[in-house]
Design a protein around this motif. Structure first.
Motif, short mmCIF file in Angstrom:
data_model
loop_
_atom_site.label_atom_id
_atom_site.label_comp_id
_atom_site.label_asym_id
_atom_site.label_seq_id
_atom_site.Cartn_x
_atom_site.Cartn_y
_atom_site.Cartn_z
N VAL A 172 36.35 -37.82 -39.46
CA VAL A 172 36.25 -36.81 -38.41
C VAL A 172 37.08 -37.27 -37.20
O VAL A 172 37.19 -38.46 -36.93
N ALA B 140 29.49 -26.28 -36.59
CA ALA B 140 30.55 -26.61 -37.55
C ALA B 140 31.06 -28.03 -37.32
O ALA B 140 31.04 -28.53 -36.19
N TYR B 141 31.50 -28.63 -38.39
CA TYR B 141 32.14 -29.94 -38.37
C TYR B 141 33.49 -29.79 -39.08
O TYR B 141 33.64 -28.95 -39.96
N SER B 142 34.43 -30.62 -38.71
CA SER B 142 35.75 -30.57 -39.33
C SER B 142 36.11 -31.96 -39.84
O SER B 142 35.99 -32.94 -39.11
N GLU C 197 41.93 -29.21 -43.56
CA GLU C 197 40.66 -29.80 -43.19
C GLU C 197 39.51 -29.08 -43.89
O GLU C 197 39.57 -27.88 -44.13
N THR D 64 35.83 -27.78 -43.63
CA THR D 64 34.88 -27.43 -42.58
C THR D 64 33.48 -27.36 -43.20
O THR D 64 33.30 -26.89 -44.32
N GLN E 179 30.13 -25.68 -42.19
CA GLN E 179 29.72 -24.65 -41.25
C GLN E 179 28.29 -24.18 -41.48
O GLN E 179 27.87 -24.03 -42.62
N TRP F 172 24.05 -24.43 -44.93
CA TRP F 172 25.34 -25.02 -44.58
C TRP F 172 26.33 -24.82 -45.73
O TRP F 172 25.99 -25.02 -46.89
N ARG G 52 33.67 -25.64 -46.74
CA ARG G 52 34.79 -24.74 -47.07
C ARG G 52 36.14 -25.43 -46.90
O ARG G 52 36.32 -26.27 -46.03
N LEU G 53 37.09 -24.97 -47.74
CA LEU G 53 38.47 -25.45 -47.65
C LEU G 53 39.38 -24.39 -48.27
O LEU G 53 39.21 -24.03 -49.44
N HIS H 113 22.77 -30.04 -42.63
CA HIS H 113 24.14 -30.44 -42.34
C HIS H 113 24.45 -31.81 -42.95
O HIS H 113 25.54 -32.05 -43.42
#
Length: 174
Positions: A56, A94-96, A107, A109, A111, A122, A125-126, A159
């Motif tokens: 991250v 959200a986290y990336s 990246e 994600t 979400q 949660w 996704r990509l 998450h």
């Protein structure tokens, strides 16, 4: 008297996985790049911090003007993920996670996905695909076409569970 420059360079652990952080991220922009920092300075290079374990970053769109600003932002984000977030009743949505492999240069994600009924779940996704609980990418249909089977397969309860699955997938893709 303390040395504030030394204190400013001390990085807090990753707010997501607790891993060791690095302040060595730098992006160099060529002369064709037409972007400017808030003070009007043309961006030729920008800095960011990242977690060595999960990847991250706090790069954002362009990075930070100085390494010290990147460190300050990293450490502040870490604080906001803890007590301040709880005090404000803030929720991270959200986290990336940056990923670069033969298949992807983008990246992942993680979400928070609202549900019509029940608590949020949660999604990982990509590039228009969604990671299922078996660790495989699959096409994600439009919300109106997602059935209970899809949600059971491709949504994570927490998450932490979603981030763990995303990190595992990045390790496999490396």
């Amino acid at each position: 008297m303390s040395d504030t420059s030394t204190e400013a360079r001390v990085l807090k652990p990753c707010p997501f996985c607790g891993g060791e952080a690095s302040d060595t991220g730098v992006i160099r922009y060529d002369h064709k790049h037409e972007a400017f920092f808030k003070d009007g300075t043309r961006i030729t290079e920008a800095f960011f911090c990242n977690c060595i374990s999960c990847g991250v970053t706090n790069r954002g769109m362009l990075g930070h003007q100085t390494r010290e600003k990147a460190i300050t932002a990293w450490n502040r984000r870490s604080e906001l993920s803890g007590k301040d977030a709880e005090r404000l009743d803030a929720q991270i949505s959200a986290y990336s996670i940056p990923v670069s492999s033969k298949r992807f240069d983008n990246e992942i994600t993680v979400q928070r996905a609202r549900q019509i009924e029940g608590p949020p779940l949660w999604a990982v996704r990509l590039n228009g695909e969604c990671l299922n609980k078996s660790g495989e990418w699959e096409w994600e249909p439009m919300p109106s076409s997602r059935d209970d089977e899809f949600l059971a397969r491709c949504r994570f309860a927490t998450h932490t569970e979603a981030i763990d699955a995303a990190i595992q997938k990045t390790k496999e893709q490396s």
